[in-house]
Write a protein that holds these residues in place. Structure first.
Motif, PDB file in Angstrom:
ATOM      1  N   ALA A 197       0.825  -1.206   0.000  1.00 56.75           N
ATOM      2  CA  ALA A 197       0.000   0.000   0.000  1.00 56.75           C
ATOM      3  C   ALA A 197       0.861   1.260   0.000  1.00 56.75           C
ATOM      4  O   ALA A 197       2.025   1.236   0.384  1.00 56.75           O
ATOM      5  CB  ALA A 197      -0.900   0.023   1.225  1.00 56.75           C
ATOM      6  N   TRP A 198       0.256   2.336  -0.489  1.00 53.21           N
ATOM      7  CA  TRP A 198       0.766   3.678  -0.240  1.00 53.21           C
ATOM      8  C   TRP A 198      -0.110   4.283   0.834  1.00 53.21           C
ATOM      9  O   TRP A 198      -1.257   3.872   1.022  1.00 53.21           O
ATOM     10  CB  TRP A 198       0.660   4.553  -1.497  1.00 53.21           C
ATOM     11  N   LYS A 199       0.378   5.273   1.538  1.00 50.81           N
ATOM     12  CA  LYS A 199      -0.456   6.013   2.470  1.00 50.81           C
ATOM     13  C   LYS A 199      -0.635   7.427   1.936  1.00 50.81           C
ATOM     14  O   LYS A 199       0.342   8.122   1.627  1.00 50.81           O
ATOM     15  CB  LYS A 199       0.170   6.037   3.868  1.00 50.81           C
ATOM     16  N   LEU A 200      -1.882   7.831   1.790  1.00 49.82           N
ATOM     17  CA  LEU A 200      -2.214   9.143   1.256  1.00 49.82           C
ATOM     18  C   LEU A 200      -2.652  10.047   2.400  1.00 49.82           C
ATOM     19  O   LEU A 200      -3.544   9.702   3.164  1.00 49.82           O
ATOM     20  CB  LEU A 200      -3.340   9.017   0.221  1.00 49.82           C
ATOM     21  N   HIS A 201      -1.993  11.207   2.541  1.00 51.29           N
ATOM     22  CA  HIS A 201      -2.291  12.176   3.590  1.00 51.29           C
ATOM     23  C   HIS A 201      -2.924  13.400   2.935  1.00 51.29           C
ATOM     24  O   HIS A 201      -2.334  14.005   2.032  1.00 51.29           O
ATOM     25  CB  HIS A 201      -1.013  12.601   4.322  1.00 51.29           C
ATOM     26  N   ALA A 202      -4.114  13.764   3.375  1.00 53.03           N
ATOM     27  CA  ALA A 202      -4.834  14.861   2.728  1.00 53.03           C
ATOM     28  C   ALA A 202      -5.273  15.916   3.740  1.00 53.03           C
ATOM     29  O   ALA A 202      -5.617  15.601   4.875  1.00 53.03           O
ATOM     30  CB  ALA A 202      -6.060  14.333   1.979  1.00 53.03           C
ATOM     31  N   GLN A 203      -5.226  17.182   3.286  1.00 45.54           N
ATOM     32  CA  GLN A 203      -5.818  18.283   4.029  1.00 45.54           C
ATOM     33  C   GLN A 203      -6.926  18.861   3.156  1.00 45.54           C
ATOM     34  O   GLN A 203      -6.682  19.253   2.015  1.00 45.54           O
ATOM     35  CB  GLN A 203      -4.777  19.353   4.352  1.00 45.54           C
ATOM     36  N   PHE A 204      -8.130  18.901   3.706  1.00 43.02           N
ATOM     37  CA  PHE A 204      -9.312  19.306   2.941  1.00 43.02           C
ATOM     38  C   PHE A 204      -9.878  20.578   3.548  1.00 43.02           C
ATOM     39  O   PHE A 204     -10.256  20.607   4.712  1.00 43.02           O
ATOM     40  CB  PHE A 204     -10.357  18.182   2.981  1.00 43.02           C
ATOM     41  N   GLU A 205      -9.911  21.647   2.735  1.00 48.00           N
ATOM     42  CA  GLU A 205     -10.419  22.936   3.202  1.00 48.00           C
ATOM     43  C   GLU A 205     -11.932  22.981   3.001  1.00 48.00           C
ATOM     44  O   GLU A 205     -12.416  22.924   1.869  1.00 48.00           O
ATOM     45  CB  GLU A 205      -9.736  24.075   2.452  1.00 48.00           C
ATOM     46  N   ILE A 206     -12.666  23.096   4.088  1.00 50.24           N
ATOM     47  CA  ILE A 206     -14.116  22.975   4.040  1.00 50.24           C
ATOM     48  C   ILE A 206     -14.766  24.091   3.226  1.00 50.24           C
ATOM     49  O   ILE A 206     -15.660  23.842   2.410  1.00 50.24           O
ATOM     50  CB  ILE A 206     -14.693  22.945   5.474  1.00 50.24           C
ATOM     51  N   GLU A 207     -14.338  25.338   3.422  1.00 50.57           N
ATOM     52  CA  GLU A 207     -15.011  26.459   2.757  1.00 50.57           C
ATOM     53  C   GLU A 207     -14.868  26.406   1.246  1.00 50.57           C
ATOM     54  O   GLU A 207     -15.796  26.753   0.513  1.00 50.57           O
ATOM     55  CB  GLU A 207     -14.478  27.782   3.293  1.00 50.57           C
ATOM     56  N   LYS A 208     -13.699  25.989   0.759  1.00 47.98           N
ATOM     57  CA  LYS A 208     -13.492  25.893  -0.693  1.00 47.98           C
ATOM     58  C   LYS A 208     -13.879  24.521  -1.234  1.00 47.98           C
ATOM     59  O   LYS A 208     -13.979  24.318  -2.432  1.00 47.98           O
ATOM     60  CB  LYS A 208     -12.038  26.195  -1.043  1.00 47.98           C
ATOM     61  N   TYR A 209     -14.067  23.580  -0.328  1.00 45.38           N
ATOM     62  CA  TYR A 209     -14.500  22.216  -0.657  1.00 45.38           C
ATOM     63  C   TYR A 209     -13.520  21.510  -1.603  1.00 45.38           C
ATOM     64  O   TYR A 209     -13.912  20.803  -2.531  1.00 45.38           O
ATOM     65  CB  TYR A 209     -15.908  22.229  -1.263  1.00 45.38           C
ATOM     66  N   VAL A 210     -12.235  21.711  -1.373  1.00 42.20           N
ATOM     67  CA  VAL A 210     -11.200  21.061  -2.183  1.00 42.20           C
ATOM     68  C   VAL A 210     -10.040  20.658  -1.279  1.00 42.20           C
ATOM     69  O   VAL A 210      -9.819  21.256  -0.224  1.00 42.20           O
ATOM     70  CB  VAL A 210     -10.657  21.991  -3.299  1.00 42.20           C
TER      71      VAL A 210
END
Length: 288
Positions: free
Chosen positions: A158-171
């Motif tokens: 597996a790879w591990k994917l780390h994400a930060q998601f900005e709620i106001e811009k929804y991206v």
């Protein structure tokens, strides 16, 4: 036996490339240093544009279909490409530096406007940013990192994917991919530490519940919301009165506390923490 015909393809998504193509132009000559003969026919900006067209075109599946798409007059006119051979397209993935796309992505992200804010969040001054990580599984021959053994001794990949998601811009505003072979550097909290920014409110799961991380977030002038374990120790500084709305929402306690009093003073949060307790069904432990 009759020869099977290739499925017809249709290229789409050109209207979405209008804002992207000017940003890609500066990548045009990237990777051309070794092209002494001057016979390169596929450049970095065109390569990226072809990949984007493929993403918007359901009928364009795989490298062979992308190469066939490059033979379409509309594609050649819109993207300024010539017919691309399979060998040339395959080689390009090793010639062009994908890190150069980060600048383009940042420019596009800077143009995004908030899609709307929930009025219940009006008092939150920082940008709400959800942080999480997940394992991305694929065929072993496609994977570069080996994960830990399963209980039966078999291997996981597996790879591990780390994400930060900005709620106001929804991206997603930040995505990192690590291999489990990186050890501690691939840990969720370790990756977040390298990407902390001021002015954000990081929304975290309990795997990020580390006092040192809380202090680092506080130090860069950001804030956090994190689920912590129900056996966490604390000393109450202030009990806050619960409103009828809070009670209806299932909140049973709202307090400002000194967290981690069972730990050494140097190891606990160096700032007051607001503690919210909610009524919920106990989590059934499924582990051993």
């Amino acid at each position: 036996m009759p020869v099977s015909k290739a499925k017809p393809i249709e290229a789409r998504g050109f209207k979405y490339l209008l804002d992207v193509m000017p940003l890609l132009e500066k990548l045009h000559d990237s990777g051309c240093a070794r092209d002494i003969a001057g016979n390169r026919v596929l450049f970095f900006d065109q390569y990226v544009a072809l990949m984007l067209v493929a993403l918007f075109s359901p009928s364009v599946e795989g490298m062979r279909a992308i190469c066939r798409a490059s033979d379409l007059k509309k594609v050649q006119k819109k993207l300024g490409v010539k017919r691309i051979s399979l060998g040339s397209f395959s080689e390009s993935s090793h010639v062009f530096d994908p890190d150069l796309l980060l600048g383009v992505i940042e420019q596009l992200a800077g143009r995004l406007n908030p899609v709307g804010r929930d009025p219940r969040l009006k008092d939150v001054d920082h940008l709400l940013t959800i942080v999480d990580a997940t394992l991305v599984k694929a065929l072993p021959k496609m994977i570069q990192a080996a994960w830990a053994d399963n209980c039966d001794g078999s291997r996981r990949f597996a790879w591990k994917l780390h994400a930060q998601f900005e709620i106001e811009k929804y991206v997603p505003v930040k995505i990192d991919i690590t291999s489990p072979l990186n050890g501690g550097k691939g840990d969720e909290a370790a990756v977040l530490r390298t990407n902390l920014q001021a002015g954000r409110c990081y929304v975290l799961d309990r795997y990020f519940a580390q006092f040192a991380l809380f202090n680092e977030i506080h130090a860069v002038e950001s804030s956090y919301v994190c689920r912590i374990r129900d056996n966490s120790t604390f000393e109450v500084i202030e009990e806050r009165e619960l409103s009828s709305e809070a009670l209806r929402a299932g909140i049973v306690r709202d307090a400002v506390v000194t967290l981690g009093i069972a730990s050494k003073e140097s190891k606990r949060p160096n700032h007051p923490v607001r503690l919210i307790e909610i009524e919920c069904a106990p989590h059934e432990k499924r582990g051993g």
